[in-house]
Design a protein around this motif. Structure first.
Motif, PDB file in Angstrom:
ATOM      1  N   ASP A  75       0.874  -1.227  -0.030  1.00 26.53           N
ATOM      2  CA  ASP A  75       0.029  -0.012  -0.102  1.00 26.53           C
ATOM      3  C   ASP A  75       1.147   1.171   0.038  1.00 26.53           C
ATOM      4  O   ASP A  75       1.790   1.437   0.661  1.00 26.53           O
ATOM      5  CB  ASP A  75      -0.948  -0.135   1.220  1.00 26.53           C
ATOM      6  N   VAL A  76       0.193   2.435  -0.709  1.00 30.22           N
ATOM      7  CA  VAL A  76       1.004   3.570  -0.568  1.00 30.22           C
ATOM      8  C   VAL A  76       0.468   4.764  -0.112  1.00 30.22           C
ATOM      9  O   VAL A  76      -0.774   4.904  -0.494  1.00 30.22           O
ATOM     10  CB  VAL A  76       1.362   3.878  -2.195  1.00 30.22           C
ATOM     11  N   ALA A  77       1.052   5.568   0.866  1.00 23.83           N
ATOM     12  CA  ALA A  77       0.388   6.659   1.333  1.00 23.83           C
ATOM     13  C   ALA A  77       0.851   7.952   0.455  1.00 23.83           C
ATOM     14  O   ALA A  77       2.067   8.205   0.233  1.00 23.83           O
ATOM     15  CB  ALA A  77       0.745   6.913   2.782  1.00 23.83           C
ATOM     16  N   ARG A  78       0.091   8.147  -0.544  1.00 23.10           N
ATOM     17  CA  ARG A  78       0.388   9.561  -1.325  1.00 23.10           C
ATOM     18  C   ARG A  78      -0.121  10.939  -0.631  1.00 23.10           C
ATOM     19  O   ARG A  78      -1.333  11.180  -0.754  1.00 23.10           O
ATOM     20  CB  ARG A  78      -0.148   9.669  -2.689  1.00 23.10           C
ATOM     21  N   VAL A  79       0.631  11.690   0.096  1.00 23.67           N
ATOM     22  CA  VAL A  79       0.096  12.874   0.949  1.00 23.67           C
ATOM     23  C   VAL A  79       0.434  14.029   0.014  1.00 23.67           C
ATOM     24  O   VAL A  79       1.464  14.172  -0.435  1.00 23.67           O
ATOM     25  CB  VAL A  79       1.217  12.629   2.009  1.00 23.67           C
ATOM     26  N   HIS A  80      -0.771  14.649   0.118  1.00 27.57           N
ATOM     27  CA  HIS A  80      -0.870  15.986  -0.484  1.00 27.57           C
ATOM     28  C   HIS A  80      -1.331  16.903   0.616  1.00 27.57           C
ATOM     29  O   HIS A  80      -1.875  16.840   1.511  1.00 27.57           O
ATOM     30  CB  HIS A  80      -1.637  15.984  -1.577  1.00 27.57           C
ATOM     31  N   SER A  81      -0.807  18.185   0.386  1.00 31.01           N
ATOM     32  CA  SER A  81      -1.053  19.129   1.291  1.00 31.01           C
ATOM     33  C   SER A  81      -2.692  19.686   1.054  1.00 31.01           C
ATOM     34  O   SER A  81      -3.284  19.185   0.436  1.00 31.01           O
ATOM     35  CB  SER A  81      -0.340  20.599   1.043  1.00 31.01           C
ATOM     36  N   GLY A  82      -3.210  20.211   2.232  1.00 35.32           N
ATOM     37  CA  GLY A  82      -4.690  20.816   1.879  1.00 35.32           C
ATOM     38  C   GLY A  82      -5.438  19.448   1.820  1.00 35.32           C
ATOM     39  O   GLY A  82      -5.410  18.525   2.331  1.00 35.32           O
ATOM     40  N   ASP A  83      -6.081  19.630   0.983  1.00 35.88           N
ATOM     41  CA  ASP A  83      -7.303  18.536   0.435  1.00 35.88           C
ATOM     42  C   ASP A  83      -6.967  18.093  -0.999  1.00 35.88           C
ATOM     43  O   ASP A  83      -6.762  19.067  -1.795  1.00 35.88           O
ATOM     44  CB  ASP A  83      -8.681  19.017   0.526  1.00 35.88           C
ATOM     45  N   PRO A  84      -6.809  16.770  -1.229  1.00 34.01           N
ATOM     46  CA  PRO A  84      -6.505  16.450  -2.697  1.00 34.01           C
ATOM     47  C   PRO A  84      -7.400  16.991  -3.844  1.00 34.01           C
ATOM     48  O   PRO A  84      -6.954  16.702  -5.096  1.00 34.01           O
ATOM     49  CB  PRO A  84      -6.756  14.877  -2.481  1.00 34.01           C
ATOM     50  N   SER A  85      -8.626  17.323  -3.605  1.00 38.69           N
ATOM     51  CA  SER A  85      -9.544  17.756  -4.669  1.00 38.69           C
ATOM     52  C   SER A  85      -9.342  19.370  -4.954  1.00 38.69           C
ATOM     53  O   SER A  85      -9.802  19.473  -6.329  1.00 38.69           O
ATOM     54  CB  SER A  85     -10.944  17.810  -4.011  1.00 38.69           C
ATOM     55  N   LEU A  86      -7.995  19.945  -4.313  1.00 40.31           N
ATOM     56  CA  LEU A  86      -8.134  21.213  -4.748  1.00 40.31           C
ATOM     57  C   LEU A  86      -6.720  21.591  -4.862  1.00 40.31           C
ATOM     58  O   LEU A  86      -5.638  21.505  -4.218  1.00 40.31           O
ATOM     59  CB  LEU A  86      -8.375  22.287  -3.610  1.00 40.31           C
ATOM     60  N   TYR A  87      -6.218  22.106  -6.402  1.00 44.92           N
ATOM     61  CA  TYR A  87      -4.874  22.367  -6.558  1.00 44.92           C
ATOM     62  C   TYR A  87      -3.915  21.515  -6.311  1.00 44.92           C
ATOM     63  O   TYR A  87      -2.767  21.981  -5.985  1.00 44.92           O
ATOM     64  CB  TYR A  87      -4.720  23.801  -6.348  1.00 44.92           C
ATOM     65  N   GLY A  88      -3.952  20.029  -6.487  1.00 45.94           N
ATOM     66  CA  GLY A  88      -2.938  19.457  -5.916  1.00 45.94           C
ATOM     67  C   GLY A  88      -2.411  18.574  -7.184  1.00 45.94           C
ATOM     68  O   GLY A  88      -1.614  17.672  -6.918  1.00 45.94           O
ATOM     69  N   ALA A  89      -2.753  18.908  -8.312  1.00 45.56           N
ATOM     70  CA  ALA A  89      -2.254  18.018  -9.556  1.00 45.56           C
ATOM     71  C   ALA A  89      -2.470  16.512  -9.257  1.00 45.56           C
ATOM     72  O   ALA A  89      -1.532  15.734  -9.633  1.00 45.56           O
ATOM     73  CB  ALA A  89      -0.602  18.383  -9.797  1.00 45.56           C
ATOM     74  N   THR A  90      -3.784  16.193  -8.564  1.00 51.37           N
ATOM     75  CA  THR A  90      -4.116  14.859  -8.505  1.00 51.37           C
ATOM     76  C   THR A  90      -4.845  14.058  -9.613  1.00 51.37           C
ATOM     77  O   THR A  90      -4.612  12.882  -9.899  1.00 51.37           O
ATOM     78  CB  THR A  90      -4.711  14.737  -7.192  1.00 51.37           C
ATOM     79  N   ALA A  91      -5.436  14.919 -10.289  1.00 50.33           N
ATOM     80  CA  ALA A  91      -6.269  14.466 -11.412  1.00 50.33           C
ATOM     81  C   ALA A  91      -5.430  13.579 -12.531  1.00 50.33           C
ATOM     82  O   ALA A  91      -5.876  12.514 -12.853  1.00 50.33           O
ATOM     83  CB  ALA A  91      -6.999  15.548 -12.323  1.00 50.33           C
ATOM     84  N   GLU A  92      -4.320  14.192 -12.676  1.00 47.65           N
ATOM     85  CA  GLU A  92      -3.207  13.402 -13.726  1.00 47.65           C
ATOM     86  C   GLU A  92      -2.715  12.147 -13.083  1.00 47.65           C
ATOM     87  O   GLU A  92      -2.422  11.266 -13.778  1.00 47.65           O
ATOM     88  CB  GLU A  92      -2.190  14.195 -14.010  1.00 47.65           C
ATOM     89  N   GLN A  93      -2.645  12.170 -11.699  1.00 46.87           N
ATOM     90  CA  GLN A  93      -2.243  10.903 -11.084  1.00 46.87           C
ATOM     91  C   GLN A  93      -3.224   9.857 -11.152  1.00 46.87           C
ATOM     92  O   GLN A  93      -3.118   8.674 -11.300  1.00 46.87           O
ATOM     93  CB  GLN A  93      -1.648  11.144  -9.790  1.00 46.87           C
ATOM     94  N   PHE A  94      -4.628  10.314 -10.856  1.00 43.39           N
ATOM     95  CA  PHE A  94      -5.566   9.386 -10.888  1.00 43.39           C
ATOM     96  C   PHE A  94      -5.762   8.655 -12.114  1.00 43.39           C
ATOM     97  O   PHE A  94      -5.984   7.506 -12.344  1.00 43.39           O
ATOM     98  CB  PHE A  94      -6.805  10.170 -10.445  1.00 43.39           C
ATOM     99  N   SER A  95      -5.633   9.530 -13.069  1.00 40.45           N
ATOM    100  CA  SER A  95      -5.573   9.202 -14.535  1.00 40.45           C
ATOM    101  C   SER A  95      -4.566   8.076 -15.072  1.00 40.45           C
ATOM    102  O   SER A  95      -5.223   7.097 -15.589  1.00 40.45           O
ATOM    103  CB  SER A  95      -5.585  10.400 -15.757  1.00 40.45           C
ATOM    104  N   ALA A  96      -3.512   8.419 -14.480  1.00 39.99           N
ATOM    105  CA  ALA A  96      -2.529   7.175 -14.696  1.00 39.99           C
ATOM    106  C   ALA A  96      -2.672   6.179 -14.117  1.00 39.99           C
ATOM    107  O   ALA A  96      -2.606   4.981 -14.586  1.00 39.99           O
ATOM    108  CB  ALA A  96      -0.918   8.023 -14.324  1.00 39.99           C
ATOM    109  N   LEU A  97      -3.180   6.245 -12.779  1.00 40.64           N
ATOM    110  CA  LEU A  97      -3.190   4.928 -12.135  1.00 40.64           C
ATOM    111  C   LEU A  97      -4.597   4.255 -12.773  1.00 40.64           C
ATOM    112  O   LEU A  97      -4.528   2.599 -12.787  1.00 40.64           O
ATOM    113  CB  LEU A  97      -3.666   5.200 -10.813  1.00 40.64           C
ATOM    114  N   ARG A  98      -5.439   4.688 -13.068  1.00 42.04           N
ATOM    115  CA  ARG A  98      -6.741   4.182 -13.703  1.00 42.04           C
ATOM    116  C   ARG A  98      -6.134   3.377 -14.914  1.00 42.04           C
ATOM    117  O   ARG A  98      -6.779   2.108 -15.161  1.00 42.04           O
ATOM    118  CB  ARG A  98      -8.024   5.035 -14.060  1.00 42.04           C
ATOM    119  N   ALA A  99      -5.483   4.119 -15.681  1.00 41.54           N
ATOM    120  CA  ALA A  99      -5.018   3.385 -17.266  1.00 41.54           C
ATOM    121  C   ALA A  99      -4.141   2.064 -16.786  1.00 41.54           C
ATOM    122  O   ALA A  99      -4.036   1.347 -17.607  1.00 41.54           O
ATOM    123  CB  ALA A  99      -4.161   4.506 -17.766  1.00 41.54           C
ATOM    124  N   ARG A 100      -3.479   2.049 -15.642  1.00 38.03           N
ATOM    125  CA  ARG A 100      -2.522   1.067 -15.222  1.00 38.03           C
ATOM    126  C   ARG A 100      -3.374   0.023 -14.287  1.00 38.03           C
ATOM    127  O   ARG A 100      -2.716  -1.009 -13.965  1.00 38.03           O
ATOM    128  CB  ARG A 100      -1.559   1.347 -14.404  1.00 38.03           C
TER     129      ARG A 100
END
Length: 252
Positions: A75-100
């Protein structure tokens, strides 16, 4: 194996959620944005965990680390500041993980704007003054704003406007918002809310640039604009008025 995207909160380690803290404490791999997440947050990682600061890493490098953990069933803890839904450049990571085909879950965190409001001691929605909060930003080096989301457009409701990643453009913001809000409209510049080096400057659209200049704040700050920053409105909410019908405690 799951990648846990965890909102670390605004800065103070005590403001991470219990769930977020516990996930970090049990994941053998922890990836965190070191420029924005304090070391005390990832100190919850278990002994022997692979803890990596991703501040200088590319998206491909981050995903490669996750894929390596996935291959080992870690398991991986991917820790972002604040909340992941705001200005965290998380969408591109979600997309890459879904593709894999790599599963992930999201644990929300306290967003910076909520922490800033708390440090100011204010409610951002005041009856008959402002009932809309707009979260936005300006174009920067990382990405441009959509053509339809100009500063004038996002400020059009004249509610409480919260601008992220825009401290360097404070003078432009004050100039462009003055015709909409008025020169006497209150403004707060909150840098690194809840961190030990937190800085807060308050003023109006007319004088905020002059007041903020000595501090030289250029990043990791929010600009909050709106009449709600004055505190109370013309009258309090009816919610707690004695004569208000609360359903659970009906009149009569």
């Amino acid at each position: 194996m799951t990648v846990h995207f965890i909102g670390a909160g605004p800065g103070d380690p005590d403001l991470i959620t219990v769930r977020g803290r516990d996930l970090i404490a049990r994941c053998p791999v922890c990836l965190y944005a070191g420029s924005l997440v304090p070391a005390a947050v990832v100190a919850y990682a278990p002994e022997g965990a692979r803890v990596i600061d991703t501040a200088a890493m590319s998206l491909d490098e981050i995903i490669a680390e996750i894929e390596a953990a996935h291959a080992l069933g870690h398991d991986v803890a991917r820790v972002h500041s604040g909340d992941p839904s705001l200005y965290g450049a998380t969408a591109e990571q979600f997309s890459a993980l879904r593709a894999r085909g790599v599963p992930y879950e999201i644990t929300p965190g306290v967003p910076a704007f909520a922490a800033a409001a708390a440090r100011l001691g204010l409610e951002l929605t005041v009856p008959e003054i402002a009932q809309t909060v707009v979260l936005s930003r300006l174009s920067g080096r990382a990405s441009k704003m959509p053509d339809t989301e100009t500063l004038e457009a996002v400020a059009a409701p004249r509610g409480t406007l919260v601008l992220h990643l825009a401290a360097r453009q404070l003078a432009r913001i004050a100039y462009e918002l003055t015709p909409l809000y008025g020169a006497d409209c209150p403004v707060a510049l909150v840098a690194r809310a809840t961190w030990p080096d937190e800085a807060i400057v308050t003023g109006t659209l007319e004088d905020i640039v002059e007041k903020a200049a000595p501090l030289g704040i250029e990043r990791t700050a929010l600009i909050i604009v709106g009449r709600a920053l004055n505190g109370m409105g013309a009258r309090p909410s009816a919610l707690y008025a004695a004569e208000h019908d609360r359903h659970l405690k009906p009149k009569g």
